[in-house]
Design a protein around this motif. Sequence first.
Motif, PDB file in Angstrom:
ATOM      1  N   GLU A 195       3.386   9.893   6.527  1.00 27.47           N
ATOM      2  CA  GLU A 195       1.946   9.591   5.598  1.00 27.47           C
ATOM      3  C   GLU A 195       1.937   8.145   5.428  1.00 27.47           C
ATOM      4  O   GLU A 195       0.933   7.570   5.381  1.00 27.47           O
ATOM      5  N   GLU A 205      -2.809   3.963  17.656  1.00 26.18           N
ATOM      6  CA  GLU A 205      -2.030   2.664  18.267  1.00 26.18           C
ATOM      7  C   GLU A 205      -0.428   3.571  16.713  1.00 26.18           C
ATOM      8  O   GLU A 205       0.345   3.260  17.626  1.00 26.18           O
ATOM      9  N   ILE A 206      -0.657   3.817  15.977  1.00 26.40           N
ATOM     10  CA  ILE A 206       0.279   3.951  15.648  1.00 26.40           C
ATOM     11  C   ILE A 206       0.835   5.532  15.020  1.00 26.40           C
ATOM     12  O   ILE A 206       2.274   5.444  15.821  1.00 26.40           O
ATOM     13  N   TYR A 223       1.764   5.526   8.357  1.00 26.72           N
ATOM     14  CA  TYR A 223       0.256   5.478   8.114  1.00 26.72           C
ATOM     15  C   TYR A 223      -0.758   4.296   8.418  1.00 26.72           C
ATOM     16  O   TYR A 223      -1.147   3.543   7.937  1.00 26.72           O
ATOM     17  N   THR A 224      -0.695   4.344   6.689  1.00 28.18           N
ATOM     18  CA  THR A 224      -1.060   3.872   5.273  1.00 28.18           C
ATOM     19  C   THR A 224      -0.940   2.068   5.616  1.00 28.18           C
ATOM     20  O   THR A 224      -1.917   1.524   5.524  1.00 28.18           O
ATOM     21  N   GLY A 238       0.844  -1.078   0.224  1.00 30.07           N
ATOM     22  CA  GLY A 238      -0.112   0.030  -0.168  1.00 30.07           C
ATOM     23  C   GLY A 238       1.200   1.448  -0.076  1.00 30.07           C
ATOM     24  O   GLY A 238       0.757   2.342   0.229  1.00 30.07           O
ATOM     25  N   SER A 264      -2.036   0.313   9.119  1.00 33.10           N
ATOM     26  CA  SER A 264      -3.289   0.226   8.739  1.00 33.10           C
ATOM     27  C   SER A 264      -3.392  -0.817   8.480  1.00 33.10           C
ATOM     28  O   SER A 264      -5.097  -1.522   9.206  1.00 33.10           O
ATOM     29  N   ILE A 265      -3.144  -1.325   7.156  1.00 31.23           N
ATOM     30  CA  ILE A 265      -3.329  -2.357   6.472  1.00 31.23           C
ATOM     31  C   ILE A 265      -3.233  -3.145   7.735  1.00 31.23           C
ATOM     32  O   ILE A 265      -3.907  -4.716   7.082  1.00 31.23           O
ATOM     33  N   PHE A 266      -1.721  -3.257   8.418  1.00 30.53           N
ATOM     34  CA  PHE A 266      -2.030  -4.565   9.560  1.00 30.53           C
ATOM     35  C   PHE A 266      -3.238  -4.114  10.326  1.00 30.53           C
ATOM     36  O   PHE A 266      -3.221  -5.050  11.620  1.00 30.53           O
ATOM     37  N   LEU A 323      -3.694  -1.630  12.776  1.00 22.79           N
ATOM     38  CA  LEU A 323      -3.568  -0.798  13.655  1.00 22.79           C
ATOM     39  C   LEU A 323      -4.394   1.149  13.800  1.00 22.79           C
ATOM     40  O   LEU A 323      -4.797   1.244  12.453  1.00 22.79           O
ATOM     41  N   THR A 324      -4.906   1.087  14.554  1.00 22.90           N
ATOM     42  CA  THR A 324      -5.380   2.256  14.979  1.00 22.90           C
ATOM     43  C   THR A 324      -5.420   3.342  14.876  1.00 22.90           C
ATOM     44  O   THR A 324      -3.617   3.319  14.856  1.00 22.90           O
ATOM     45  N   HIS A 325      -5.808   4.852  14.323  1.00 29.07           N
ATOM     46  CA  HIS A 325      -4.392   6.044  14.683  1.00 29.07           C
ATOM     47  C   HIS A 325      -4.343   6.213  15.718  1.00 29.07           C
ATOM     48  O   HIS A 325      -2.733   6.603  15.552  1.00 29.07           O
TER      49      HIS A 325
END
Lengths: 406, 258
Positions: free
Chosen positions: A106, A121-122, A109-110, A97, A113-115, A117-119
């Motif tokens: 950025e 947590e990132i 984050y993308t 991704g 998030s595919i793994f 994780l929430t915002h």
Amino acid sequence: MAAIEIHDLHKKFRVYADQGHSLKEKLLSKKRRSYEDRWVLNGISLEVEKGEAIALVGKNGCGKSTLLKLMSRILFPESGTVKLNGRVSSLIELGAGFHPDMTGRENIYTNASIFGLTHKEIDERLQEIIDFSEMEEFIDNPVRTYSSGMYMRLAFSVAIHVGADILLIDEILAVGDAAFQAKCFERLMEIKGEGTTIVIVSHSMAQLERICDRTVWIDEGKIRMEGAPNEVHPKYLEYMGQRRQLSPKKNVPQSQTAASDAQPPETPAKWTGIRLLNEQGEPIEKFATGDTVILELSYRAEPEKAEEVLIGLALYRADKALCYGTNTQREHLAPIVLKETGTIRCRFSPMNLVAGTYWFDAAMRRMDMFAYDYAAQAVRFAVYDPIDETGVTRLDHTWSFDAADS
Amino acid sequence: MRLIRELFQYREMIASLVRKDLKGRYKGSVLGFLWTFINPLLQLLVYTMVFSVILKSGIENYYLHLFVALVPWIFFASSLTTGSHLILDQKNMIKKIYFPREVLPVAYTTSSFCNMLFSFVIVFAVIAVMRIGVAWTVLPWLIPVMAIQYILVLGMNFITSSVTVYCRDLEHIMGVLSMAWMYLSPVVYGVQFIPQGWERYYMLNPMAPIILAYRDILYYKKMPDLGQLGLAFGLSVSVLLIGILVFEKLSKRFAEEL
């Protein structure tokens, strides 16, 4: 509760004679639609305990990568069950991704998030990810400006920081330069120490031996052998060695010319074969630490054109670490006068390398260091070690203990 | 349940896909985000020309009669056309990494939905500029109507996107299908044109009662017909459930078929 429970797993792939996806093809040509079933996994059962690290080994096409994909739920089995308890992170494909126009930050984050994780947590992990990747100064540049090494470093860093309970790794420890590789490896050991379950597919036996508690050898879609790495690996290497000797053409070590040493198209001297022999003079590809081995270098030369030469050897480990290097000039041997064909032998007695995969580079140079021939990775071999030593080479040593009553 | 829990877990991925889609949709075009508004306006212009100038339909304020139906229609049609290849478009990711595949249709539906909301800004602008006014008491009914339509479109996206993986022709058939479907829905005409006795069958198209509800609220300024709305809800939920089942079944072999 085991971290991974796999029960009687079967998986087949459809191999289409001619894969047609359009309606016309599907309706009109029944024959072309025909496919063959190829079974890649034929009943695999496996349990991995929490915190355990296992290695999957086997020849290409044996089904080990398919098994890994089934574990990561990219593929689904025909029958049997796969159960993974906990969050899974796969280092099968790094940088999923990633968008070239977006910045490194950025993309973290993308990708994270595919793994799953929430915002929040990132946010918590962001700094750690950036620090580990050593990309601080480039993190706000678009990813398309990164070199492939930088790209992989960032991607690896994300994948390893998602806080997975189970980590699935497919042959990716070739990330970045040697220093970063070592760092990745250390980090893996650390993660393992924290109780993460790890499954690795790799061809680097040395790496596997350092990290894994158990090796599962897969052959023809079945488990052929499983056990401690130092029990399974020698058997596996032996099997692979026999397989290779069945196809002798591939086995003849061909000298390759390295790009770094420019040489005229018609070189007056060339390696014709480089082999590793045991004491009985039989070619080998693996041996135990402490065995005597002989490196045999055969050459062909045009004596009237070729000047006197020196022979250089360099021994590398699979992770490209130089373990040993020497040449005949440094050892104050006389320059060598080449004949039309000839053989040079170098005897290592004993060869004390610890377990791992290694190769020799061999060079034939004029006395002014101009290379007539440079064979990079001329002969690759594996060393197994009955004792679980670490490092590069065994140092001669003896232990002594105080007598109990003194 | 598992699905809902997983989708919740992956909410950041959904949000990031929606953001990326909204940002990236018109990237590189000069007018950029404005296309979200210009496109429906151009369509509105064409249909208004045809149906109020050439084929006189005799409907008062035809442009508004059409506009309040066209905007939701464009949202629905997206599930047939672009929605059908949303899985194909993410081929690389699906083949290489695990995530609940349902994330993709959910994210796509949500970003189309946001686009519809932006278009509604124009609808209200037109209503304001033309001094037509709104009935504030019935306006909140838009919320359940939009929710029902979201459910329907999501269900459609589950079906079209997963079936297209196995049968690539669907992508091409969808253009024609979406045109036929539009003329079978009361978009360019009013429900009064439906022949007597056909209404019952006509309403089995879930988009018919949904569009009529939008029109009741914004054009006729009255409560939508609750019976019809209930029917639309029932049909939409059925489409969604079928969609989830189909998608669940087909998604297992996505990685192999792509």
